[in-house]
Write a protein that holds these residues in place. Sequence first.
Motif, PDB file in Angstrom:
ATOM      1  N   SER A  41      45.894  35.612  29.332  1.00 29.74           N
ATOM      2  CA  SER A  41      46.294  35.639  27.921  1.00 29.74           C
ATOM      3  C   SER A  41      46.921  36.970  27.520  1.00 29.74           C
ATOM      4  CB  SER A  41      45.086  35.335  27.023  1.00 29.74           C
ATOM      5  OG  SER A  41      44.048  36.279  27.254  1.00 29.74           O
ATOM      6  N   TRP A  42      46.594  38.036  28.245  1.00 28.01           N
ATOM      7  CA  TRP A  42      47.161  39.347  27.907  1.00 28.01           C
ATOM      8  C   TRP A  42      48.416  39.651  28.719  1.00 28.01           C
ATOM      9  CZ3 TRP A  42      42.498  38.343  30.192  1.00 28.01           C
ATOM     10  CH2 TRP A  42      42.340  38.713  31.529  1.00 28.01           C
ATOM     11  N   GLY A  43      48.910  38.662  29.477  1.00 27.18           N
ATOM     12  CA  GLY A  43      50.198  38.809  30.125  1.00 27.18           C
ATOM     13  C   GLY A  43      50.177  39.194  31.592  1.00 27.18           C
ATOM     14  N   ARG A  44      49.009  39.408  32.156  1.00 22.72           N
ATOM     15  CA  ARG A  44      48.911  39.815  33.558  1.00 22.72           C
ATOM     16  C   ARG A  44      48.848  38.566  34.442  1.00 22.72           C
ATOM     17  NH1 ARG A  44      50.139  43.321  37.450  1.00 22.72           N
ATOM     18  NH2 ARG A  44      48.379  44.275  38.541  1.00 22.72           N
ATOM     19  N   GLN A  62      47.665  35.999  37.066  1.00 23.67           N
ATOM     20  CA  GLN A  62      46.284  35.804  37.485  1.00 23.67           C
ATOM     21  C   GLN A  62      46.025  36.320  38.902  1.00 23.67           C
ATOM     22  OE1 GLN A  62      43.041  32.326  37.011  1.00 23.67           O
ATOM     23  NE2 GLN A  62      44.900  31.645  38.016  1.00 23.67           N
ATOM     24  N   GLN A  63      46.974  36.088  39.823  1.00 25.98           N
ATOM     25  CA  GLN A  63      46.764  36.509  41.206  1.00 25.98           C
ATOM     26  C   GLN A  63      46.661  38.032  41.310  1.00 25.98           C
ATOM     27  OE1 GLN A  63      49.969  34.673  43.422  1.00 25.98           O
ATOM     28  NE2 GLN A  63      49.059  32.640  43.281  1.00 25.98           N
ATOM     29  N   GLU A  64      47.578  38.749  40.647  1.00 29.76           N
ATOM     30  CA  GLU A  64      47.525  40.210  40.658  1.00 29.76           C
ATOM     31  C   GLU A  64      46.276  40.716  39.944  1.00 29.76           C
ATOM     32  OE1 GLU A  64      51.907  39.472  41.374  1.00 29.76           O
ATOM     33  OE2 GLU A  64      50.262  38.490  40.346  1.00 29.76           O
ATOM     34  N   TYR A  65      45.911  40.050  38.864  1.00 31.59           N
ATOM     35  CA  TYR A  65      44.722  40.465  38.120  1.00 31.59           C
ATOM     36  C   TYR A  65      43.480  40.423  39.006  1.00 31.59           C
ATOM     37  CZ  TYR A  65      40.574  39.952  35.216  1.00 31.59           C
ATOM     38  OH  TYR A  65      39.307  40.088  34.701  1.00 31.59           O
ATOM     39  N   LEU A  66      43.289  39.313  39.712  1.00 32.70           N
ATOM     40  CA  LEU A  66      42.056  39.168  40.486  1.00 32.70           C
ATOM     41  C   LEU A  66      42.040  40.077  41.707  1.00 32.70           C
ATOM     42  CD1 LEU A  66      39.362  37.630  40.651  1.00 32.70           C
ATOM     43  CD2 LEU A  66      40.499  35.981  42.145  1.00 32.70           C
ATOM     44  N   PHE A  67      43.123  40.069  42.477  1.00 38.41           N
ATOM     45  CA  PHE A  67      43.100  40.784  43.756  1.00 38.41           C
ATOM     46  C   PHE A  67      43.459  42.264  43.643  1.00 38.41           C
ATOM     47  CE2 PHE A  67      43.189  36.454  45.302  1.00 38.41           C
ATOM     48  CZ  PHE A  67      42.354  36.518  46.404  1.00 38.41           C
ATOM     49  N   VAL A  68      44.260  42.635  42.646  1.00 33.56           N
ATOM     50  CA  VAL A  68      44.648  44.038  42.502  1.00 33.56           C
ATOM     51  C   VAL A  68      43.765  44.727  41.461  1.00 33.56           C
ATOM     52  CG1 VAL A  68      46.525  45.646  41.974  1.00 33.56           C
ATOM     53  CG2 VAL A  68      47.020  43.500  43.189  1.00 33.56           C
ATOM     54  N   ASP A  69      43.788  44.209  40.224  1.00 32.33           N
ATOM     55  CA  ASP A  69      43.041  44.873  39.147  1.00 32.33           C
ATOM     56  C   ASP A  69      41.535  44.834  39.388  1.00 32.33           C
ATOM     57  OD1 ASP A  69      45.580  44.932  38.159  1.00 32.33           O
ATOM     58  OD2 ASP A  69      45.232  43.572  36.483  1.00 32.33           O
ATOM     59  N   GLN A  70      41.039  43.710  39.909  1.00 33.04           N
ATOM     60  CA  GLN A  70      39.595  43.542  40.119  1.00 33.04           C
ATOM     61  C   GLN A  70      39.200  43.655  41.599  1.00 33.04           C
ATOM     62  OE1 GLN A  70      37.635  43.275  37.364  1.00 33.04           O
ATOM     63  NE2 GLN A  70      39.538  43.434  36.208  1.00 33.04           N
ATOM     64  N   GLY A  71      40.135  44.123  42.418  1.00 32.37           N
ATOM     65  CA  GLY A  71      39.882  44.174  43.859  1.00 32.37           C
ATOM     66  C   GLY A  71      38.673  44.989  44.243  1.00 32.37           C
ATOM     67  N   GLU A  72      38.410  46.074  43.503  1.00 27.54           N
ATOM     68  CA  GLU A  72      37.258  46.921  43.831  1.00 27.54           C
ATOM     69  C   GLU A  72      35.949  46.132  43.754  1.00 27.54           C
ATOM     70  OE1 GLU A  72      36.871  50.065  44.944  1.00 27.54           O
ATOM     71  OE2 GLU A  72      39.038  50.006  45.253  1.00 27.54           O
ATOM     72  N   TYR A  73      35.863  45.201  42.816  1.00 26.91           N
ATOM     73  CA  TYR A  73      34.636  44.411  42.680  1.00 26.91           C
ATOM     74  C   TYR A  73      34.539  43.364  43.783  1.00 26.91           C
ATOM     75  CZ  TYR A  73      34.246  46.650  38.147  1.00 26.91           C
ATOM     76  OH  TYR A  73      34.138  47.580  37.155  1.00 26.91           O
TER      77      TYR A  73
END
Length: 455
Positions: free
Chosen positions: A246-249, A251-262
């Motif tokens: 919803s904020w424009g990111r 989904q694939q990049e959000y999960l694997f890049v932005d949240q990759g540390e988790y």
Amino acid sequence: MTVDIRKFFQATDPGKTLVVENPEDKKYYIDFSSVRGGEIIKKLKQKITFFSPDAPTCVLFTGHIGCGKSTELMRLKTELEHEGFQVVYFESSEDLEMTDVDISDVLLAIAHRVSQSLDKITLEEPSRLKGLLQGAWKVLNSEVTGFKLKPPEMPGVPKLGDIGITSENEKFSLAFGIGEITTKAKSDATLREKLNQYLGPQKTQLLEAINQELLEPAIASLKQQGKKGLVVIVDNLDRLDTRTKSWGRPQQEYLFVDQGEYLKKLNCHLVYTMPLALKFSNDYGNLTQRFDEPRVLPMVSIQLQDGSECEAGIALLRQMVLARVFPEFDEQERLNKITEIFDSPNTLDRLCRVSGGHVRDLLRLLNTWIMEEMELPLSGATLEAVIRARRNEMTMPISDDEWELLRQVRQRKKVSGDDGYQALIRSRLVFEYRDSSESWFDINPILAEAKELQP
């Protein structure tokens, strides 16, 4: 012997994943590693069993959907179990709504599957996880679009404090509790949003609780039983939808890049499948800062980069097809039977070449061919009709710009990282191949004879 065409048809089901620990499936399995650029599964196993058996590892595994990743991961599971590891394999699409996945969804799914697999291990009650689940259950049952919380005494609605309490022994079950929450949220976008609004700010606490109350005590207990450790294989995350959050990111990049540390901080061995398009994303550099270079399962080579035929690849694809009808025979015996199944060896080779080395596409063509012909030997004329129908289906949505990109791929044997090429990769219009030294790309051979690509 008389070939049972119905059994042959069933053996070529393109949607079936081979489970190599199953004796029947093992007869169908062909090892393509020699024509896929190397022993990928062997290297994945060695990283866990030899280089880092006692410390957590995390690997991303990718390739075209349908190229055989699930079959290879099932092989990895079997080999790791033979080495003494407890392996939890699951298809994430069974637990997650693939159009809308958040990091807390993945963490809960892993915790759910791991706790389910520990039926012979008794762990202390996970108080922090239980508290997080109770809070989540309260959120899911609070006011939603104007409806108030259902009274806890209503039939079928657990009391807030009873989340995860099984009727069998009235004890808290982590697997049961997570299952109640994820089942309720999976089919309702509003509830998923509320759940992630609650768990999102607490993802660090959720991660720590899973590690300290589930994974670490489970691994300690497994090692007391003689196991060497715990491996979690999360399949089907490569099927994550491409839509944006919803904020424009994306989904694939959000999960694997932005949240990759988790994703990588769970304290066990982890293997995740990853969308192949991420290899061509502008965020790929950021991805490889968080993870090691993803392992790619390329197509089975049907030709070499210079355009000459890869006879070894064609030979193995022949064996894959013939094993589906003659699983008990050795390689030469199968080759001697080709003309009982096909009107000529050239017809079988045509099937192998036009598949582009994509295992599921080959099986889909063959499965359709059997259904159309209904008798043996299968004819080249019917195969050509099946190929034309498939080509027509593939070409209809291709834009003029994409045809131009396809011409460039055919000429240059490479792709770049822009969105156009990502679309070609996702649609299986372009395939990746590897030899021992490098990777290269070519168009799906079914498209090669399309009029739009003719000089």
